[in-house]
Write an enzyme that holds these catalytic residues in place. Structure first.
Site, PDB file in Angstrom:
ATOM      1  N   SER A   1     111.792  18.851 -40.991  1.00 36.61           N
ATOM      2  CA  SER A   1     112.411  20.143 -40.735  1.00 36.61           C
ATOM      3  C   SER A   1     112.798  20.278 -39.272  1.00 36.61           C
ATOM      4  O   SER A   1     112.378  19.484 -38.421  1.00 36.61           O
ATOM      5  CB  SER A   1     111.445  21.278 -41.100  1.00 36.61           C
ATOM      6  OG  SER A   1     110.358  21.306 -40.184  1.00 36.61           O
ATOM      7  N   LYS A   2     113.599  21.303 -38.972  1.00 33.77           N
ATOM      8  CA  LYS A   2     113.990  21.581 -37.590  1.00 33.77           C
ATOM      9  C   LYS A   2     112.752  21.860 -36.738  1.00 33.77           C
ATOM     10  O   LYS A   2     112.699  21.476 -35.571  1.00 33.77           O
ATOM     11  CB  LYS A   2     114.938  22.776 -37.543  1.00 33.77           C
ATOM     12  CG  LYS A   2     115.393  23.150 -36.135  1.00 33.77           C
ATOM     13  CD  LYS A   2     116.338  24.322 -36.156  1.00 33.77           C
ATOM     14  CE  LYS A   2     116.789  24.703 -34.751  1.00 33.77           C
ATOM     15  NZ  LYS A   2     115.678  25.149 -33.898  1.00 33.77           N
ATOM     16  N   ARG A   3     111.776  22.501 -37.318  1.00 35.28           N
ATOM     17  CA  ARG A   3     110.547  22.807 -36.582  1.00 35.28           C
ATOM     18  C   ARG A   3     109.863  21.537 -36.096  1.00 35.28           C
ATOM     19  O   ARG A   3     109.318  21.496 -34.992  1.00 35.28           O
ATOM     20  CB  ARG A   3     109.601  23.616 -37.478  1.00 35.28           C
ATOM     21  CG  ARG A   3     108.344  24.099 -36.766  1.00 35.28           C
ATOM     22  CD  ARG A   3     107.471  24.920 -37.707  1.00 35.28           C
ATOM     23  NE  ARG A   3     108.173  26.108 -38.178  1.00 35.28           N
ATOM     24  CZ  ARG A   3     107.701  26.941 -39.090  1.00 35.28           C
ATOM     25  NH1 ARG A   3     106.505  26.697 -39.637  1.00 35.28           N
ATOM     26  NH2 ARG A   3     108.384  27.998 -39.450  1.00 35.28           N
TER      27      ARG A   3
ATOM     28  N   GLY B   1     111.376  18.739 -35.342  1.00 34.83           N
ATOM     29  CA  GLY B   1     112.157  18.254 -34.212  1.00 34.83           C
ATOM     30  C   GLY B   1     111.886  19.041 -32.955  1.00 34.83           C
ATOM     31  O   GLY B   1     111.721  18.469 -31.867  1.00 34.83           O
ATOM     32  N   ASP B   2     111.829  20.367 -33.083  1.00 37.54           N
ATOM     33  CA  ASP B   2     111.556  21.213 -31.915  1.00 37.54           C
ATOM     34  C   ASP B   2     110.188  20.902 -31.326  1.00 37.54           C
ATOM     35  O   ASP B   2     110.010  20.862 -30.106  1.00 37.54           O
ATOM     36  CB  ASP B   2     111.620  22.694 -32.318  1.00 37.54           C
ATOM     37  CG  ASP B   2     113.023  23.140 -32.678  1.00 37.54           C
ATOM     38  OD1 ASP B   2     113.978  22.436 -32.306  1.00 37.54           O
ATOM     39  OD2 ASP B   2     113.162  24.188 -33.346  1.00 37.54           O
TER      40      ASP B   2
END
Length: 506
Positions: free
Chosen positions: A263-265, A267-268
């Protein structure tokens, strides 16, 4: 399948940035199409207008273009099976809804959201899960439980409705998947999905089946999140009396930990992008392009997340991927994303690029810093430092001292190397360099080393001090290659400036 002609489609919804899992789906479709001499179609599935985000469609096109995925038919490319945007195909679907209703494969349902919420609450109070299917539909507000005159009157009076698929009772639904093999599901475990709404818009389930049929799609290659919908889609094909395409459901891309969908989370949290290019709308999100990845490295990395060539080969050009790709080597289990491996791929492709090509890219960064150098001289620097870099922007970290004289000096090196006799020794070296001609790497190295031996100095001590004054630290490529590039005047200027600064302690 109508014939042996391969036609595949990538059909994203324009609801936000394209996740790399979606890019991989597009890539596998593209590789499969090209391998078989077929057609790759981009279809925009925007039936849910409330979730569409402005700018997404152009973002999707730009993402695929950056990856080198060529679209044969689509909104921008045209083609004889268009329109390729579902919202422009709205008038097509009503005919097929009518066909399902007339055959008894679908029915009208007039239940309000409040009605359905109440039913769910009642089931939950008994510890059950509510499903709109054969077990409850006869007691709800639908055309199966009403007289025809009653439901006809509701439609004529403008009562909102949906059209649901009538899932048969206790029927074994047998499907085949090119990756997962044979799949069997009992129809009684499935609900009656909504196919069409009274506003004239179909749901994904109906629209994608009708469009795939009309566009003569031979293979549906999509993510495994659509696997639970496969029985319904198979039943819809059979209800229409159409030949089914061949299905292939791709495994998930997993978090670096291997547990759960990427998920994007993630990656962040871990410092890597999950989108191909920068998402510039609303809450912006970085992309692989902006992080300095080469598209060929990104594509190569992505291709191997789920597909195994069956050999030890890891580096593939797009043409090599097309030649080698087959669905029978796509795995069933999820593939763990490895950020370090992504960087490894980029490093490899960076080393393959010519010094001139990298210099062209690096020069853009230098100009942003107010540094003007000829492409030829930048290419010389690139040749010296590129093996230490995985990204073009890292070339600056490896070569800043070529373009900007050091203003400070590494304290640890100074403490270890700078002694009372260092200043006169370095000024003596500067005097020597004034007479070296030509001022090339080879000649200066020969003269300086002769001088060190004649004076009885320690080779390591002199060269480390020399590097400290020229570079500012113990880093960089061959010292004499550096000064050969800097030239006599700049080299001597740096020695004199460094000596003065270190003598005074400023």
């Amino acid at each position: 399948m109508r014939d042996n002609k391969v036609r595949v489609r990538f059909a994203p919804s324009p609801t936000g940035p394209l996740h790399i899992g979606g890019v991989r789906t597009a890539l596998y479709n593209y590789l499969f199409a090209r391998h078989h001499g077929g057609t790759f179609i981009l279809r925009i599935e925007d039936t849910d207008q409330t979730r569409s985000v402005e700018g997404t469609e152009s973002y999707i096109n730009e993402s695929l273009r950056w990856c080198g995925i060529e679209i044969d038919e689509g909104v921008n490319e045209g083609g004889s099976y268009g329109p390729y945007r579902q919202s422009e195909r709205k008038d097509i679907y009503s005919e097929y809804v009518t066909q399902l209703l007339e055959s008894g494969a679908a029915y009208y349902a007039f239940d309000t959201p409040d009605d359905l919420d109440r039913m769910r609450a009642e089931h939950e109070s008994r510890g059950e899960t509510f499903m709109y299917n054969h077990s409850v539909r006869d007691g709800l507000m639908n055309s199966l439980a009403m007289q025809e005159s009653e439901w006809q009157s509701l439609i004529e009076n403008g009562t909102p409705y949906v059209v649901r698929f009538r899932m048969p009772v206790e029927e074994e639904i047998a499907m085949s998947d090119l990756i997962r093999g044979d799949i069997k599901v009992n129809s009684s475990t499935l609900d009656d999905k909504i196919l069409y709404k009274s506003d004239g818009m179909p749901t994904y389930h109906l629209a994608n089946i009708v469009d795939d049929h009309l566009m003569e799609i031979s293979h549906v290659i999509r993510g495994e999140e659509w696997l639970p919908s496969l029985p319904l889609h198979g039943m819809l094909y059979r209800a229409f009396g159409w030949d089914e395409p061949q299905f292939a459901h791709l495994p998930l891309l997993l978090k670096p930990t291997g547990k759960g969908k990427l998920s994007k989370r993630d990656g962040d949290k871990m410092g890597f992008p999950v989108f191909p290019i920068l998402w510039p709308h609303g809450e912006t999100a970085r992309g692989y392009r902006e992080d300095g990845y080469f598209p060929e490295a990104f594509v190569n990395m992505l291709a191997l997340l789920g597909w195994n060539p069956g050999t030890e080969q890891e580096i593939f050009s797009m043409d090599e991927l097309i030649e080698a790709f087959s669905l029978d080597r796509v795995g069933k289990s999820g593939s763990r994303f490895d950020p370090d491996k992504a960087k490894w791929f980029n490093n490899h492709y960076m080393q393959l690029k010519s010094d001139d090509e990298l210099a062209g890219l690096f020069s853009l960064l230098l100009k942003e810093k107010g540094i003007e150098e000829t492409d030829e001289r930048v290419a010389e620097v690139v040749a010296m430092v590129k093996e230490r870099a995985s990204f073009v922007h890292e070339l600056w970290d490896q070569s800043d001292y070529f373009f900007v004289a050091p203003g400070t000096y590494d304290e640890q090196v100074v403490k270890k190397r700078w002694k009372d006799d260092s200043a006169p020794m370095m000024m003596s070296l500067a005097s020597l360099l004034k007479g070296v001609n030509p001022f090339t790497s080879a000649v200066t190295e020969e003269k300086v080393k002769e001088w060190i031996n004649e004076k009885g100095y320690g080779m390591g001590n002199v060269l480390n001090l020399f590097r400290l004054l020229v570079v500012g630290a113990s880093r960089g490529p061959h010292l004499f290659d550096i000064i050969g590039w800097l030239g006599r005047d700049e080299t001597i200027r740096r020695i004199e400036k460094g000596v003065e600064q270190l003598k005074t302690g400023n």
